[in-house]
Design a protein around this motif. Structure first.
Motif, PDB file in Angstrom:
ATOM      1  N   ARG A 140       7.775   3.302   6.602  1.00 21.35           N
ATOM      2  CA  ARG A 140       8.119   4.412   5.497  1.00 21.35           C
ATOM      3  C   ARG A 140       7.373   5.827   5.903  1.00 21.35           C
ATOM      4  O   ARG A 140       8.086   6.907   5.501  1.00 21.35           O
ATOM      5  CB  ARG A 140       7.549   3.852   3.889  1.00 21.35           C
ATOM      6  CG  ARG A 140       7.714   4.726   2.872  1.00 21.35           C
ATOM      7  CD  ARG A 140       7.269   3.949   1.747  1.00 21.35           C
ATOM      8  NE  ARG A 140       7.588   4.659   0.527  1.00 21.35           N
ATOM      9  CZ  ARG A 140       7.089   4.448  -0.937  1.00 21.35           C
ATOM     10  NH1 ARG A 140       6.436   3.204  -0.834  1.00 21.35           N
ATOM     11  NH2 ARG A 140       7.113   5.390  -1.915  1.00 21.35           N
ATOM     12  N   ASN A 187      -5.032   2.107  -1.690  1.00 17.97           N
ATOM     13  CA  ASN A 187      -4.066   1.033  -1.614  1.00 17.97           C
ATOM     14  C   ASN A 187      -2.609   1.478  -0.709  1.00 17.97           C
ATOM     15  O   ASN A 187      -2.142   0.790  -0.434  1.00 17.97           O
ATOM     16  CB  ASN A 187      -3.464   1.069  -2.893  1.00 17.97           C
ATOM     17  CG  ASN A 187      -3.079   2.223  -3.684  1.00 17.97           C
ATOM     18  OD1 ASN A 187      -3.228   3.154  -3.154  1.00 17.97           O
ATOM     19  ND2 ASN A 187      -2.263   2.182  -4.405  1.00 17.97           N
ATOM     20  N   TYR A 188      -2.583   2.827  -0.343  1.00 23.59           N
ATOM     21  CA  TYR A 188      -1.609   3.393   0.559  1.00 23.59           C
ATOM     22  C   TYR A 188      -2.558   4.229   1.519  1.00 23.59           C
ATOM     23  O   TYR A 188      -2.105   5.630   1.497  1.00 23.59           O
ATOM     24  CB  TYR A 188      -0.525   4.149   0.037  1.00 23.59           C
ATOM     25  CG  TYR A 188       0.575   3.199  -0.708  1.00 23.59           C
ATOM     26  CD1 TYR A 188       1.535   2.912   0.147  1.00 23.59           C
ATOM     27  CD2 TYR A 188       0.469   2.893  -1.954  1.00 23.59           C
ATOM     28  CE1 TYR A 188       2.492   1.912  -0.557  1.00 23.59           C
ATOM     29  CE2 TYR A 188       1.443   2.121  -2.741  1.00 23.59           C
ATOM     30  CZ  TYR A 188       2.410   1.543  -2.001  1.00 23.59           C
ATOM     31  OH  TYR A 188       3.404   0.922  -2.473  1.00 23.59           O
ATOM     32  N   GLU A 192       0.404   7.321   1.562  1.00 28.57           N
ATOM     33  CA  GLU A 192       0.198   8.529   0.684  1.00 28.57           C
ATOM     34  C   GLU A 192      -0.738   9.466   1.022  1.00 28.57           C
ATOM     35  O   GLU A 192      -0.368  10.805   0.600  1.00 28.57           O
ATOM     36  CB  GLU A 192      -0.579   7.754  -0.617  1.00 28.57           C
ATOM     37  CG  GLU A 192       0.327   6.943  -1.520  1.00 28.57           C
ATOM     38  CD  GLU A 192       0.395   7.368  -2.937  1.00 28.57           C
ATOM     39  OE1 GLU A 192      -0.084   8.555  -3.358  1.00 28.57           O
ATOM     40  OE2 GLU A 192       0.701   6.515  -3.817  1.00 28.57           O
ATOM     41  N   ARG A 318      -1.156  -0.807  -7.457  1.00 34.54           N
ATOM     42  CA  ARG A 318      -0.349   0.511  -7.182  1.00 34.54           C
ATOM     43  C   ARG A 318      -0.264   1.289  -8.122  1.00 34.54           C
ATOM     44  O   ARG A 318      -0.625   0.695  -9.303  1.00 34.54           O
ATOM     45  CB  ARG A 318       1.285   0.068  -7.057  1.00 34.54           C
ATOM     46  CG  ARG A 318       1.586  -0.957  -5.926  1.00 34.54           C
ATOM     47  CD  ARG A 318       2.831  -1.590  -5.765  1.00 34.54           C
ATOM     48  NE  ARG A 318       4.057  -0.865  -6.189  1.00 34.54           N
ATOM     49  CZ  ARG A 318       4.744  -0.817  -7.286  1.00 34.54           C
ATOM     50  NH1 ARG A 318       4.708  -1.899  -7.871  1.00 34.54           N
ATOM     51  NH2 ARG A 318       5.951   0.123  -7.173  1.00 34.54           N
ATOM     52  N   CYS A 319      -0.516   2.609  -8.125  1.00 33.54           N
ATOM     53  CA  CYS A 319      -0.498   3.469  -9.399  1.00 33.54           C
ATOM     54  C   CYS A 319       0.725   3.674 -10.171  1.00 33.54           C
ATOM     55  O   CYS A 319       0.517   3.365 -11.391  1.00 33.54           O
ATOM     56  CB  CYS A 319      -0.754   4.993  -8.923  1.00 33.54           C
ATOM     57  SG  CYS A 319       0.694   5.568  -7.767  1.00 33.54           S
ATOM     58  N   THR A 320       1.611   3.156  -9.569  1.00 30.02           N
ATOM     59  CA  THR A 320       2.795   2.842 -10.243  1.00 30.02           C
ATOM     60  C   THR A 320       3.258   1.235 -10.983  1.00 30.02           C
ATOM     61  O   THR A 320       4.116   1.169 -11.564  1.00 30.02           O
ATOM     62  CB  THR A 320       4.122   2.959  -9.368  1.00 30.02           C
ATOM     63  OG1 THR A 320       3.920   2.325  -8.072  1.00 30.02           O
ATOM     64  CG2 THR A 320       4.527   4.447  -9.175  1.00 30.02           C
ATOM     65  N   GLN A 476       8.086   2.696 -10.058  1.00 31.03           N
ATOM     66  CA  GLN A 476       8.114   2.967  -8.475  1.00 31.03           C
ATOM     67  C   GLN A 476       8.051   4.433  -8.119  1.00 31.03           C
ATOM     68  O   GLN A 476       8.859   5.215  -8.781  1.00 31.03           O
ATOM     69  CB  GLN A 476       8.894   2.101  -7.518  1.00 31.03           C
ATOM     70  CG  GLN A 476      10.555   2.470  -7.977  1.00 31.03           C
ATOM     71  CD  GLN A 476      11.440   1.691  -7.220  1.00 31.03           C
ATOM     72  OE1 GLN A 476      10.939   0.451  -6.787  1.00 31.03           O
ATOM     73  NE2 GLN A 476      12.633   2.162  -6.976  1.00 31.03           N
ATOM     74  N   ARG A 477       7.692   4.457  -6.981  1.00 35.31           N
ATOM     75  CA  ARG A 477       7.452   5.932  -6.311  1.00 35.31           C
ATOM     76  C   ARG A 477       8.975   6.339  -5.656  1.00 35.31           C
ATOM     77  O   ARG A 477       9.472   7.482  -5.779  1.00 35.31           O
ATOM     78  CB  ARG A 477       6.407   6.429  -5.644  1.00 35.31           C
ATOM     79  CG  ARG A 477       6.547   7.405  -4.682  1.00 35.31           C
ATOM     80  CD  ARG A 477       5.232   7.787  -3.863  1.00 35.31           C
ATOM     81  NE  ARG A 477       5.371   9.306  -3.327  1.00 35.31           N
ATOM     82  CZ  ARG A 477       4.334   9.995  -2.972  1.00 35.31           C
ATOM     83  NH1 ARG A 477       3.108   9.396  -2.913  1.00 35.31           N
ATOM     84  NH2 ARG A 477       4.553  10.955  -2.262  1.00 35.31           N
ATOM     85  N   PHE A 484       8.052  12.902  -7.513  1.00 29.02           N
ATOM     86  CA  PHE A 484       6.982  11.678  -7.999  1.00 29.02           C
ATOM     87  C   PHE A 484       5.901  12.690  -8.685  1.00 29.02           C
ATOM     88  O   PHE A 484       5.266  13.510  -8.090  1.00 29.02           O
ATOM     89  CB  PHE A 484       6.619  11.144  -6.978  1.00 29.02           C
ATOM     90  CG  PHE A 484       5.404  10.325  -7.118  1.00 29.02           C
ATOM     91  CD1 PHE A 484       5.485   9.027  -8.271  1.00 29.02           C
ATOM     92  CD2 PHE A 484       4.140  10.188  -6.442  1.00 29.02           C
ATOM     93  CE1 PHE A 484       4.612   8.285  -8.451  1.00 29.02           C
ATOM     94  CE2 PHE A 484       3.189   9.231  -6.708  1.00 29.02           C
ATOM     95  CZ  PHE A 484       3.393   8.190  -7.909  1.00 29.02           C
TER      96      PHE A 484
HETATM   97  O1  G3H Z   1       0.052   4.026  -5.560  1.00 22.74           O
HETATM   98  C1  G3H Z   1       0.989   4.561  -5.945  1.00 22.74           C
HETATM   99  C2  G3H Z   1       2.172   4.750  -4.990  1.00 22.74           C
HETATM  100  O2  G3H Z   1       2.453   6.034  -4.739  1.00 22.74           O
HETATM  101  C3  G3H Z   1       3.372   3.861  -5.438  1.00 22.74           C
HETATM  102  O3  G3H Z   1       4.324   3.921  -4.709  1.00 22.74           O
HETATM  103  O4  G3H Z   1       5.757   2.762  -6.173  1.00 22.74           O
HETATM  104  O5  G3H Z   1       6.311   2.847  -3.732  1.00 22.74           O
HETATM  105  O6  G3H Z   1       4.518   1.327  -4.487  1.00 22.74           O
HETATM  106  P1  G3H Z   1       5.279   2.708  -4.825  1.00 22.74           P
END
Ligand code: G3H
Length: 540
Positions: A140, A187-188, A192, A318-320, A476-477, A484
């Motif tokens: 990604r 986490n990313y 990120e 995940r933040c989301t 989700q992002r 976002f």
């Molecule tokens: O941790 C936050 C991420 O931007 C979430 O991305 O929704 O693709 O997992 P994602």
């Protein structure tokens, strides 16, 4: 589940292709185009994946390597290198034509692609991300870089023409902001971070990059590529404790853009250190407590499946992630067993094992912190609904479904960022609206329902509260071309492939009187190619 510690492998049980990566005592860091050797202390990198002793059954930590515990003096040298490369906007990089900057990024992408296997393996061992998601994160990120190149070309094409308005001839282009400090989350740690780092570079800024707290060794395989693919000082990579390194950088006032993904407290503390805050542009991705709102008209079975996927992918880190679930009290008896069944179906395993969904947690003490949240909820009247929920061994925890969660419990407001699924019963949807509008966070939410007449008015209310409303789907992002963003304590600025290019640049324009003389002057400069800014070339 009897004893979760049995799920950790003995050293002999780890398949050769996923073996513990060779111990890496990393002393080098990147400053001014050189990989310098750090002679001071190193910080150990401990894996969340523990190994079980065959005889005693005890779990032991695996140390993957170490990274430089740089001090402020060393960090400041990195900043000086970025400042020198920017050279008050006159440096080679900020004045390089867009197409040439793109060539450097393309070279980096090619060099990075060669490191896929190494980085993916480190994602598994350093942060416990399962093999599929670790590979997805890498791919990604490469796609994001490709898409950003495409978007920048498109932007440059659109900016290449002149406009005429009220007898004024104008040409607008986006130009860099200066020196960017980029920091990503654990986490990313690749994706990120690169969603800010790459657009920052592509727009002509110079960068100091500090990798995340965990997921730090995985940047090492890319250091050489950074060194070889960009001119000296354009990208500098530092390591160490935040307060000693980035704190010192912010105090100089020489950071023009702070790109930070982390807590709102961390972001505020850093911003406060800048002596001229009005000169600092901040691009922030922060805390969130995204609610799932199940309406009485929801398809309960489909919603339960989607909610658990949204709450527990990557262990809820995940933040989301969906972090609080609102369910009509009348539907709870139907919904809870379905949620519990989906949790029970999740496979607890080591990151490389096929089908692994719940994996060890990278933050030291995280399982204990989750257990404390469960204890607090229980003390205030909640129960763990799923069998074995919240049980843990070492860094691995079976997700817990908690019900009924009420405002007295810490889990009601606090972001758990882990494998807990709190469910709040409600009698009237106004209670949920109240929660959302008074929440400190405003990233996203999900509405589950089938009746448009019930959903529509909620969409209108929540549109002014959060950055994205998801219908019958988790937060989700992606897709990365969508904006976002978030409100309140959840974000500052908007990221997407295109928006990020805007975040790291500012429009500047050249304007001339639309008179004959004005036009002749501008035409002459364009034709003689006296100015790169005024060039009208189409970027292929
Ligand atoms: O941790 C936050 C991420 O931007 C979430 O991305 O929704 O693709 O997992 P994602």
């Amino acid at each position: 589940m009897s004893d979760l510690s049995q799920l950790f492998p003995t050293a002999a049980q780890v398949a050769a292709e996923f073996a513990v990566p060779d111990y890496l005592a990393q002393r080098h860091y990147l400053v001014g185009g050189e990989l310098r050797q750090w002679q001071g202390e190193l910080a150990p990198v401990i894996s969340p994946v523990q190994l079980r002793d065959e005889q005693s059954g005890e779990l032991a930590a695996v140390t993957l390597g170490a990274t430089p515990l740089m001090d402020s003096a060393a960090a400041l040298q990195a900043l000086d290198a970025a400042v020198a490369a920017y050279d008050l906007g006159r440096g080679h990089w900020p004045t390089l034509p867009v197409l040439e900057r793109i060539r450097h990024v393309e070279a980096f992408l090619q060099a990075m692609s060669a490191k896929r296997e190494q980085v993916v393996r480190l994602l598994m061992w350093e942060i416990g991300k399962n093999a599929t998601d670790a590979a997805k994160e890498f791919d990604r990120t490469c796609d994001y870089i490709r898409d950003t190149i495409k978007a920048l070309k498109q932007q440059d094409r659109a900016d290449s023409h002149f406009i005429e308005e009220q007898q004024v001839l104008g040409k607008i282009r986006r130009v860099p902001l200066g020196v960017a400090l980029c920091m990503g989350p654990f986490n990313y740690p690749l994706n990120e971070t690169f969603t800010t780092l790459i657009p920052a570079l592509m727009m002509g800024n110079t960068v100091v990059f500090k990798p995340a707290k965990y997921g730090v060794l995985l940047i090492e395989p890319l250091l050489q590529a950074f060194r070889d693919c960009f001119p000296p000082g354009v990208i500098n990579v530092i390591y160490g404790r935040g307060r000693e390194t980035v704190g010192a950088l912010m105090e100089t006032g020489k950071v023009d853009v702070l790109a930070f993904i982390g807590t709102n407290k961390g972001a505020s503390d850093l911003k406060r250190l800048h002596p001229k805050p009005h000169r600092l542009k901040a691009v922030l991705g922060l805390d969130a407590k995204n609610p799932a709102i199940v309406l009485p008209c929801a398809d309960v079975a489909a919603s339960a499946k989607e909610i658990i996927a949204g709450a527990l992918a990557f262990n809820g880190q995940r933040c989301t992630a969906l972090k609080i679930i609102f369910v009509p009290r009348s539907k709870a008896a139907e919904m809870l067993p379905l949620l519990a069944a989906h949790i029970d179906a999740l496979k607890l395993a080591m990151p490389w094992q096929p089908g692994a969904q719940i994996t060890p947690l990278p933050e030291p003490g995280k399982t204990e912190a989750m257990a404390a949240l469960i204890a607090d909820a229980k003390a205030h009247g909640a129960e763990v609904v799923n069998a074995g929920g919240g049980s843990y061994a070492g860094s691995l925890m079976k997700p817990a479904l908690l019900y009924p969660v009420t405002p007295q419990m810490r889990l009601y407001q606090q972001e758990q960022f882990g494998p807990l699924v709190p469910v709040v019963p409600y009698d009237d949807v106004s209670e949920v609206i109240d929660y959302v509008i008074h929440s400190d966070f405003g990233q996203q939410l999900s509405i589950f329902g089938t009746d448009g007449a019930a959903i529509g008015p909620l969409v209108d209310i929540f549109a002014n509260q959060v950055g994205r409303i998801n219908l019958n789907s988790q937060c989700q992002r992606s897709p990365d071309s969508f904006p976002f963003t978030g409100r309140k304590d959840s974000a500052e600025g908007t990221l997407s492939v295109q928006d990020a290019l805007h975040q790291f640049s500012i429009p500047t324009l050249v304007a001339a009187k639309g008179s004959e003389a004005g036009i002749a002057l501008v035409r002459g400069m364009v034709q003689a190619r006296h100015s790169a800014f005024l060039a009208t070339d189409f970027l292929f």
